[in-house]
Design a protein around this motif. Structure first.
Motif, PDB file in Angstrom:
ATOM      1  N   VAL A  63      50.028 108.647  83.275  1.00 56.18           N
ATOM      2  CA  VAL A  63      51.327 108.835  83.989  1.00 56.18           C
ATOM      3  C   VAL A  63      51.507 110.267  83.587  1.00 56.18           C
ATOM      4  CG1 VAL A  63      53.575 107.688  82.987  1.00 56.18           C
ATOM      5  CG2 VAL A  63      51.405 106.741  82.278  1.00 56.18           C
ATOM      6  N   ARG A  64      52.640 111.060  84.966  1.00 60.69           N
ATOM      7  CA  ARG A  64      52.691 111.844  84.411  1.00 60.69           C
ATOM      8  C   ARG A  64      54.286 111.919  84.283  1.00 60.69           C
ATOM      9  NH1 ARG A  64      49.124 115.510  85.826  1.00 60.69           N
ATOM     10  NH2 ARG A  64      47.672 115.016  87.096  1.00 60.69           N
ATOM     11  N   PHE A  65      55.193 112.414  83.903  1.00 60.12           N
ATOM     12  CA  PHE A  65      57.040 112.756  84.450  1.00 60.12           C
ATOM     13  C   PHE A  65      57.851 114.027  84.431  1.00 60.12           C
ATOM     14  CE2 PHE A  65      57.622 115.137  80.409  1.00 60.12           C
ATOM     15  CZ  PHE A  65      56.367 114.717  79.381  1.00 60.12           C
ATOM     16  N   THR A  66      58.358 114.177  85.436  1.00 58.41           N
ATOM     17  CA  THR A  66      59.552 114.936  85.523  1.00 58.41           C
ATOM     18  C   THR A  66      60.768 114.796  86.079  1.00 58.41           C
ATOM     19  OG1 THR A  66      58.637 117.528  87.128  1.00 58.41           O
ATOM     20  CG2 THR A  66      58.580 114.487  88.257  1.00 58.41           C
ATOM     21  N   THR A  67      61.535 115.800  85.871  1.00 58.80           N
ATOM     22  CA  THR A  67      61.511 116.982  85.010  1.00 58.80           C
ATOM     23  C   THR A  67      62.352 116.785  83.841  1.00 58.80           C
ATOM     24  OG1 THR A  67      61.521 118.495  87.372  1.00 58.80           O
ATOM     25  CG2 THR A  67      62.197 119.363  85.264  1.00 58.80           C
ATOM     26  N   SER A  68      61.507 117.679  82.433  1.00 56.57           N
ATOM     27  CA  SER A  68      62.268 117.004  81.669  1.00 56.57           C
ATOM     28  C   SER A  68      63.718 118.512  80.947  1.00 56.57           C
ATOM     29  CB  SER A  68      61.173 117.104  80.774  1.00 56.57           C
ATOM     30  OG  SER A  68      60.405 116.371  80.392  1.00 56.57           O
ATOM     31  N   HIS A  69      64.162 118.274  80.536  1.00 54.51           N
ATOM     32  CA  HIS A  69      65.266 119.091  80.349  1.00 54.51           C
ATOM     33  C   HIS A  69      64.965 119.278  79.123  1.00 54.51           C
ATOM     34  CE1 HIS A  69      69.242 120.858  78.684  1.00 54.51           C
ATOM     35  NE2 HIS A  69      69.480 121.127  79.937  1.00 54.51           N
ATOM     36  N   PRO A  70      64.963 120.703  78.414  1.00 57.38           N
ATOM     37  CA  PRO A  70      64.546 120.939  76.498  1.00 57.38           C
ATOM     38  C   PRO A  70      65.722 121.023  75.958  1.00 57.38           C
ATOM     39  CG  PRO A  70      64.523 122.939  77.998  1.00 57.38           C
ATOM     40  CD  PRO A  70      65.140 122.226  79.429  1.00 57.38           C
ATOM     41  N   ARG A  71      66.874 120.371  75.906  1.00 59.19           N
ATOM     42  CA  ARG A  71      67.341 119.767  74.785  1.00 59.19           C
ATOM     43  C   ARG A  71      67.391 118.719  74.507  1.00 59.19           C
ATOM     44  NH1 ARG A  71      73.737 117.595  75.485  1.00 59.19           N
ATOM     45  NH2 ARG A  71      72.577 116.016  76.120  1.00 59.19           N
ATOM     46  N   ASP A  72      66.677 117.902  75.501  1.00 52.48           N
ATOM     47  CA  ASP A  72      66.844 116.714  75.070  1.00 52.48           C
ATOM     48  C   ASP A  72      64.847 116.265  75.125  1.00 52.48           C
ATOM     49  OD1 ASP A  72      69.304 115.924  75.370  1.00 52.48           O
ATOM     50  OD2 ASP A  72      69.283 115.094  78.236  1.00 52.48           O
ATOM     51  N   ASN A 102      48.298 114.909  79.672  1.00 57.66           N
ATOM     52  CA  ASN A 102      48.508 116.785  79.103  1.00 57.66           C
ATOM     53  C   ASN A 102      49.146 117.424  79.906  1.00 57.66           C
ATOM     54  OD1 ASN A 102      46.141 116.519  80.014  1.00 57.66           O
ATOM     55  ND2 ASN A 102      45.366 117.861  78.429  1.00 57.66           N
ATOM     56  N   HIS A 103      49.778 117.611  80.203  1.00 58.32           N
ATOM     57  CA  HIS A 103      50.909 118.193  81.097  1.00 58.32           C
ATOM     58  C   HIS A 103      52.747 118.232  80.914  1.00 58.32           C
ATOM     59  CE1 HIS A 103      52.383 119.481  85.482  1.00 58.32           C
ATOM     60  NE2 HIS A 103      52.976 120.913  84.724  1.00 58.32           N
ATOM     61  N   VAL A 104      53.117 119.044  80.638  1.00 55.23           N
ATOM     62  CA  VAL A 104      55.047 118.842  80.361  1.00 55.23           C
ATOM     63  C   VAL A 104      55.567 120.036  80.837  1.00 55.23           C
ATOM     64  CG1 VAL A 104      56.740 119.519  78.747  1.00 55.23           C
ATOM     65  CG2 VAL A 104      54.907 118.097  78.625  1.00 55.23           C
ATOM     66  N   HIS A 105      56.252 119.658  82.234  1.00 53.89           N
ATOM     67  CA  HIS A 105      57.297 120.466  83.009  1.00 53.89           C
ATOM     68  C   HIS A 105      58.142 120.675  82.581  1.00 53.89           C
ATOM     69  CE1 HIS A 105      58.319 123.569  86.704  1.00 53.89           C
ATOM     70  NE2 HIS A 105      59.163 122.817  86.512  1.00 53.89           N
ATOM     71  N   LEU A 106      58.864 122.541  81.981  1.00 50.53           N
ATOM     72  CA  LEU A 106      59.975 122.156  80.911  1.00 50.53           C
ATOM     73  C   LEU A 106      60.456 123.541  81.279  1.00 50.53           C
ATOM     74  CD1 LEU A 106      61.381 120.651  78.494  1.00 50.53           C
ATOM     75  CD2 LEU A 106      60.364 122.555  77.123  1.00 50.53           C
ATOM     76  N   PRO A 107      61.407 123.281  82.257  1.00 52.09           N
ATOM     77  CA  PRO A 107      62.144 124.976  82.925  1.00 52.09           C
ATOM     78  C   PRO A 107      62.791 124.842  82.061  1.00 52.09           C
ATOM     79  CG  PRO A 107      62.266 122.441  84.181  1.00 52.09           C
ATOM     80  CD  PRO A 107      62.100 122.538  82.659  1.00 52.09           C
ATOM     81  N   VAL A 108      62.653 126.769  81.791  1.00 51.51           N
ATOM     82  CA  VAL A 108      63.574 127.276  80.914  1.00 51.51           C
ATOM     83  C   VAL A 108      64.501 127.952  81.236  1.00 51.51           C
ATOM     84  CG1 VAL A 108      62.015 129.443  80.923  1.00 51.51           C
ATOM     85  CG2 VAL A 108      63.029 129.101  79.275  1.00 51.51           C
ATOM     86  N   GLN A 109      64.655 128.739  83.214  1.00 52.28           N
ATOM     87  CA  GLN A 109      64.932 129.768  83.180  1.00 52.28           C
ATOM     88  C   GLN A 109      65.561 130.653  83.537  1.00 52.28           C
ATOM     89  OE1 GLN A 109      65.321 127.308  85.843  1.00 52.28           O
ATOM     90  NE2 GLN A 109      65.741 125.641  85.676  1.00 52.28           N
ATOM     91  N   SER A 110      65.515 131.412  82.523  1.00 50.46           N
ATOM     92  CA  SER A 110      65.575 132.603  81.656  1.00 50.46           C
ATOM     93  C   SER A 110      64.952 132.654  80.118  1.00 50.46           C
ATOM     94  CB  SER A 110      67.507 133.131  81.471  1.00 50.46           C
ATOM     95  OG  SER A 110      67.172 134.317  81.897  1.00 50.46           O
ATOM     96  N   GLY A 111      64.387 133.883  79.855  1.00 48.83           N
ATOM     97  CA  GLY A 111      64.122 134.765  78.344  1.00 48.83           C
ATOM     98  C   GLY A 111      65.075 135.174  77.551  1.00 48.83           C
ATOM     99  N   ARG A 130      46.172 117.577  71.208  1.00 45.72           N
ATOM    100  CA  ARG A 130      45.607 117.562  73.356  1.00 45.72           C
ATOM    101  C   ARG A 130      45.775 119.028  73.328  1.00 45.72           C
ATOM    102  NH1 ARG A 130      47.258 112.840  76.471  1.00 45.72           N
ATOM    103  NH2 ARG A 130      46.045 113.343  77.920  1.00 45.72           N
ATOM    104  N   ASN A 131      45.352 119.464  74.827  1.00 45.65           N
ATOM    105  CA  ASN A 131      45.354 120.585  75.182  1.00 45.65           C
ATOM    106  C   ASN A 131      46.266 120.462  76.187  1.00 45.65           C
ATOM    107  OD1 ASN A 131      45.612 123.328  76.448  1.00 45.65           O
ATOM    108  ND2 ASN A 131      42.781 123.115  77.341  1.00 45.65           N
ATOM    109  N   ILE A 132      48.154 120.539  75.457  1.00 49.69           N
ATOM    110  CA  ILE A 132      49.091 120.360  76.661  1.00 49.69           C
ATOM    111  C   ILE A 132      48.928 121.444  77.932  1.00 49.69           C
ATOM    112  CG2 ILE A 132      51.128 119.486  76.985  1.00 49.69           C
ATOM    113  CD1 ILE A 132      51.288 118.284  74.436  1.00 49.69           C
ATOM    114  N   SER A 133      48.990 121.457  79.233  1.00 51.40           N
ATOM    115  CA  SER A 133      49.671 122.235  79.841  1.00 51.40           C
ATOM    116  C   SER A 133      51.521 122.599  79.557  1.00 51.40           C
ATOM    117  CB  SER A 133      48.999 121.967  81.662  1.00 51.40           C
ATOM    118  OG  SER A 133      49.319 122.262  82.272  1.00 51.40           O
ATOM    119  N   ILE A 134      51.214 123.567  79.844  1.00 52.32           N
ATOM    120  CA  ILE A 134      52.781 123.912  79.797  1.00 52.32           C
ATOM    121  C   ILE A 134      53.402 124.324  81.748  1.00 52.32           C
ATOM    122  CG2 ILE A 134      55.327 124.309  78.986  1.00 52.32           C
ATOM    123  CD1 ILE A 134      52.955 124.591  76.265  1.00 52.32           C
ATOM    124  N   THR A 135      54.356 123.663  82.271  1.00 52.31           N
ATOM    125  CA  THR A 135      54.927 124.747  83.483  1.00 52.31           C
ATOM    126  C   THR A 135      56.706 124.541  83.114  1.00 52.31           C
ATOM    127  OG1 THR A 135      54.984 122.776  84.582  1.00 52.31           O
ATOM    128  CG2 THR A 135      52.697 124.188  84.868  1.00 52.31           C
TER     129      THR A 135
END
Ligand code: SF4
Length: 444
Positions: free
Chosen positions: A230-239, A256-265, A294-299
């Protein structure tokens, strides 16, 4: 319409791709048949994206080009985000269009089709005031192994650069029961991978009395017999709660993959973007993932050249990339969109400066990916086989972390492997994919 052939072209994100699968199913159920080219179709639909100015221009260009080439006697429909954003203006810009419908009106699609068939020249569906989601039992899925399920539509946030709240309406979630039923039906039809979709998938709130949150739903979908990933996309960091990381740790079916858009540092730019989280909030979520068992991949996603982004802000983004070491990222140059707050902001960044910044981001990220992918050499990864590259004599696999792993299989004459799960040893690594060898002759 006596000729009930249709052709559909889809622009944009996975939500749009899945909407098109549902639109195709609805049309087929209404007696239409899908054809492969616009030339062969009586009804031509464009499912559009307006997230960036370029995507929108492309739609009008396609409409124009096609009308000139073969438009006579055909009915044209524009659906999706550009339809919602431009509304009736589409009829002025492209008078040969007969149907304009935003995604929040897709539940009315069968009615709109009846009006088209009755010969109506202009059919419109643009109502955003809806509590409904577009559920249909007639979805025509493009992929035989991985299926999308939209669990939440729309967006209640208001990021300063984004058109989605104006094109897809307010957030509305499906009941957990209907999601689980669809997952079980998919498993019964031999789908093994499910991707849960939503503009902010983790803002999911079950409207039924069960009142599950996203982490609970995710875990339960991963426990449906027959579903292996099971995959999921896209996550909002606040929630994005820690319970999501805990669910991934507990349930091996959850990728073990999470796409967590940051947009800016940059703290300042995040504030101007109205992203609803601070850099500290975001980094706390990264820490949860880095500390997981688990080794979670972060994008992530990065926007460069947001109005007012100084060199110091940009350097903050580069520092963030070094700190997190994302496994992959999508980078974009800020593009002003109608109705958004950022359009009125001063201090626009010149195009050439945006190009300079995006090039630096991409070069830095490429080096990070080479490093991170190289760490996997010698490791064994389970892949879902997605296809075959005949020219290279390799199978194309995808790991749980969402990496592409192309591999050779000892038994070259074996039965087709597509759709199977196989252990593959990584032997080489590039910036965007891995190469390996299958560890067994049989298949799982
Ligand atoms: S959360 Fe922000 S970026 Fe995402 S869809 Fe909503 S407004 Fe757009």
């Amino acid at each position: 319409m006596t000729d009930k052939t249709f052709y559909i072209e889809t622009f944009g994100c996975q939500m749009n791709a899945h909407d098109s699968e549902k639109v195709v199913g609805t049309l087929v159920h209404s007696g239409y048949s899908q054809v492969e080219t616009p030339e062969a179709a009586a009804l031509v639909l464009y499912n559009t994206c307006s997230i960036r100015d370029k995507a929108e221009q492309k739609v009008f260009h396609r409409l124009d080009q096609f009308k000139r080439a073969t438009g006579k006697g055909k009915v044209f429909a524009v659906i999706g985000c550009v339809a919602q954003q431009e509304g009736e203006r589409i009829f002025e810009r492209a008078p040969h269009v007969s149907l304009v419908a935003g995604s929040a009106s897709y539940t009315k699609l069968p009615e709109m089709l009846v009006q088209l068939e009755a010969g109506n020249r202009r059919v419109i569906g643009l109502n955003l005031e809806t509590a409904e989601t577009f559920d249909t039992p007639f979805t025509r899925r493009d992929n035989p192994h991985r299926a999308y399920i939209t669990i939440i539509e729309g967006c209640d946030k208001s990021c300063a650069y984004c058109v989605v709240p104006f094109t897809r309406g307010p957030e509305r979630s499906r009941t957990s029961e209907s999601v689980l039923r669809e997952a079980a039906e998919l498993a019964a039809s031999r789908y093994t991978e499910i991707q849960l979709l939503g503009q902010n998938v983790n803002s999911y709130r079950d409207p039924s009395p069960a009142a599950w949150d996203f982490a609970t739903l995710l875990d339960r979908v991963g426990r449906v017999p027959g579903i292996r990933r099971v995959r999921f996309t896209t996550s909002h960091p606040r929630d994005f709660g820690k319970s999501i990381v805990d669910a991934i740790d507990e349930n091996p079916a959850l990728c073990n993959h999470v796409h967590l858009p940051v947009q800016s540092g940059s703290i300042r730019v995040l504030d101007r973007m109205q992203r609803l989280y601070t850099l500290g909030d975001y980094m706390r979520r990264i820490e949860w993932m880095k500390k997981a068992r688990r080794n979670i991949s972060i994008t992530t996603d990065i926007i460069v050249g947001f109005p007012g982004e100084t060199e110091a802000d940009f350097q903050d983004t580069l520092r963030l990339l070094d700190e997190v070491e994302y496994d992959s990222l999508f980078s974009f140059k800020y593009s002003p969109r109608p109705n958004t707050a950022a359009i009125a902001m001063d201090d626009k960044i010149p195009e050439e400066e945006k190009t300079r910044r995006i090039t630096i981001v991409q070069e830095k990220q490429r080096a990070i990916q080479i490093r991170r992918n190289s760490d996997l050499i010698g490791k064994i990864e389970e892949v879902l086989v997605e296809g075959r590259n005949q020219a290279l004599g390799q199978w194309i696999g995808r790991t749980s972390q969402n990496r592409t792993l192309n591999f050779t299989h000892r038994d070259a004459a074996a039965e087709p492997l597509t759709g199977k799960y196989l252990p593959v040893q990584v032997t080489r690594a590039g910036p965007n994919s891995l190469v390996g060898e299958s560890m067994q002759c049989g298949v799982m």
